[in-house]
Scaffold this motif. Structure first.
Motif, PDB file in Angstrom:
ATOM      1  N   ASP A 122       0.901  -1.017   0.066  1.00 45.44           N
ATOM      2  CA  ASP A 122       0.170  -0.097  -0.150  1.00 45.44           C
ATOM      3  C   ASP A 122       0.878   1.351  -0.080  1.00 45.44           C
ATOM      4  OD1 ASP A 122      -2.434  -1.338  -0.186  1.00 45.44           O
ATOM      5  OD2 ASP A 122      -3.087  -1.207   2.116  1.00 45.44           O
ATOM      6  N   ARG A 123       2.183   1.060   0.640  1.00 45.85           N
ATOM      7  CA  ARG A 123       2.957   2.333   0.603  1.00 45.85           C
ATOM      8  C   ARG A 123       3.237   2.649  -0.795  1.00 45.85           C
ATOM      9  NH1 ARG A 123       4.677  -0.160   5.634  1.00 45.85           N
ATOM     10  NH2 ARG A 123       6.480  -0.780   4.685  1.00 45.85           N
ATOM     11  N   VAL A 124       3.849   1.317  -1.370  1.00 46.48           N
ATOM     12  CA  VAL A 124       4.204   1.468  -2.924  1.00 46.48           C
ATOM     13  C   VAL A 124       3.401   2.268  -3.991  1.00 46.48           C
ATOM     14  CG1 VAL A 124       4.845  -0.056  -4.910  1.00 46.48           C
ATOM     15  CG2 VAL A 124       5.845  -0.221  -2.691  1.00 46.48           C
ATOM     16  N   LEU A 125       1.812   1.645  -3.695  1.00 46.79           N
ATOM     17  CA  LEU A 125       0.601   2.310  -4.346  1.00 46.79           C
ATOM     18  C   LEU A 125       0.592   3.778  -4.090  1.00 46.79           C
ATOM     19  CD1 LEU A 125      -2.073  -0.479  -4.189  1.00 46.79           C
ATOM     20  CD2 LEU A 125      -0.696   0.304  -6.206  1.00 46.79           C
ATOM     21  N   THR A 126       1.013   4.354  -2.874  1.00 44.31           N
ATOM     22  CA  THR A 126       0.716   5.673  -2.638  1.00 44.31           C
ATOM     23  C   THR A 126       1.801   6.463  -3.383  1.00 44.31           C
ATOM     24  OG1 THR A 126      -0.054   5.295  -0.364  1.00 44.31           O
ATOM     25  CG2 THR A 126       1.022   7.633  -0.695  1.00 44.31           C
ATOM     26  N   ARG A 127       2.913   5.808  -3.446  1.00 47.00           N
ATOM     27  CA  ARG A 127       3.977   6.539  -4.459  1.00 47.00           C
ATOM     28  C   ARG A 127       3.554   6.543  -5.974  1.00 47.00           C
ATOM     29  NH1 ARG A 127      10.156   4.561  -3.808  1.00 47.00           N
ATOM     30  NH2 ARG A 127      10.130   6.801  -4.808  1.00 47.00           N
ATOM     31  N   LEU A 128       3.118   5.193  -6.187  1.00 46.79           N
ATOM     32  CA  LEU A 128       2.474   5.271  -7.718  1.00 46.79           C
ATOM     33  C   LEU A 128       1.455   6.016  -7.970  1.00 46.79           C
ATOM     34  CD1 LEU A 128       2.752   1.390  -8.136  1.00 46.79           C
ATOM     35  CD2 LEU A 128       4.502   3.017  -9.064  1.00 46.79           C
ATOM     36  N   ARG A 129       0.645   6.442  -7.403  1.00 42.65           N
ATOM     37  CA  ARG A 129      -0.645   7.273  -7.462  1.00 42.65           C
ATOM     38  C   ARG A 129      -0.083   8.652  -7.321  1.00 42.65           C
ATOM     39  NH1 ARG A 129      -4.624   2.729  -4.994  1.00 42.65           N
ATOM     40  NH2 ARG A 129      -5.423   2.125  -6.833  1.00 42.65           N
ATOM     41  N   GLY A 130       0.923   8.826  -6.839  1.00 41.66           N
ATOM     42  CA  GLY A 130       1.297  10.238  -6.553  1.00 41.66           C
ATOM     43  C   GLY A 130       2.429  10.841  -7.594  1.00 41.66           C
ATOM     44  N   SER A 131       2.570   9.823  -8.673  1.00 45.43           N
ATOM     45  CA  SER A 131       3.379   9.958  -9.566  1.00 45.43           C
ATOM     46  C   SER A 131       2.863  11.206 -10.671  1.00 45.43           C
ATOM     47  CB  SER A 131       3.949   8.700 -10.446  1.00 45.43           C
ATOM     48  OG  SER A 131       4.556   8.991 -11.451  1.00 45.43           O
ATOM     49  N   ASP A 132       3.620  11.910 -11.340  1.00 51.04           N
ATOM     50  CA  ASP A 132       3.360  12.769 -12.328  1.00 51.04           C
ATOM     51  C   ASP A 132       2.823  12.185 -13.590  1.00 51.04           C
ATOM     52  OD1 ASP A 132       3.302  14.883 -10.379  1.00 51.04           O
ATOM     53  OD2 ASP A 132       5.418  15.406 -10.990  1.00 51.04           O
TER      54      ASP A 132
END
Length: 190
Positions: A122-132
């Motif tokens: 879920d921490r990885v998903l937060t990073r991925l969804r925050g990508s530009d």
């Protein structure tokens, strides 16, 4: 503006993946075949990604490099599901003592629980969804399947529904606002 996509690449073949041995913390290199197939992924990945992540394990990092993304950022949260006492053991061998065992349905003594895996992915998903923009991830069979389940809002254990072979490409995205699987388990071009 279209939603960004997340491209997933499972690492190339290792001796243990070829022999169906559970591999999490053991840091194995790619086999010659695994390296050849990883190189064949390069044309499919020849594009700009806003974020490129890899598991810190050698097999994922080598796959990233051979596929043209040697600058991928290692993220410890992308490591494979830790199998504990089952490291290096096949499912058939485990099932001789624990009938019906799978990582999705039974504990791995000394390893990670599904809850622990879910928290880090879920921490990885937060990073991925925050990508530009679009993101690219190099990782492992069980972890990427679990990540896909979480992408879809499913329990991590529903990763069991997504077969994932070595050195394959999958793409997660959206249909309108709904997270979906756009492409799955696509082999490298010959």
């Amino acid at each position: 503006m279209p939603h960004p996509e997340v491209w997933l690449v499972r690492h190339g073949e290792t001796e243990w993946s070829r022999d169906h041995r559970h591999t999490s913390t053991t840091d194995l290199p790619l086999t010659e075949d695994g390296a050849d197939v990883a190189r064949r992924l390069r044309p499919s990945l020849d594009r700009d990604f806003a974020l490129v992540l890899t598991s810190p394990r050698r097999r994922a990092r080598e796959t990233a490099e051979l596929a043209g993304h040697g600058d991928a950022e290692a993220d410890d949260d992308l490591a494979e599901w830790a199998y504990g006492d089952y490291e290096g053991v096949t499912s058939d061998e485990i099932r001789q003592q624990v009938p019906g065992w799978t990582v999705w349905t039974h504990p791995s003594p000394g390893g990670e629980s599904a809850t622990e895996v879910s928290e880090r992915l879920d921490r990885v998903l937060t990073r991925l969804r925050g990508s530009d923009g679009d993101a690219l991830v190099f990782g492992h069979g069980h972890a990427l399947r679990a990540l896909t389940a979480r992408w879809l809002g499913l329990p991590v254990t529903d990763g069991r529904l997504f077969r994932l072979d070595t050195a394959t490409l999958s793409v997660l995205g959206y249909e309108r606002e709904t997270p979906v699987v756009l492409r799955w388990n696509t082999p490298a071009r010959p």
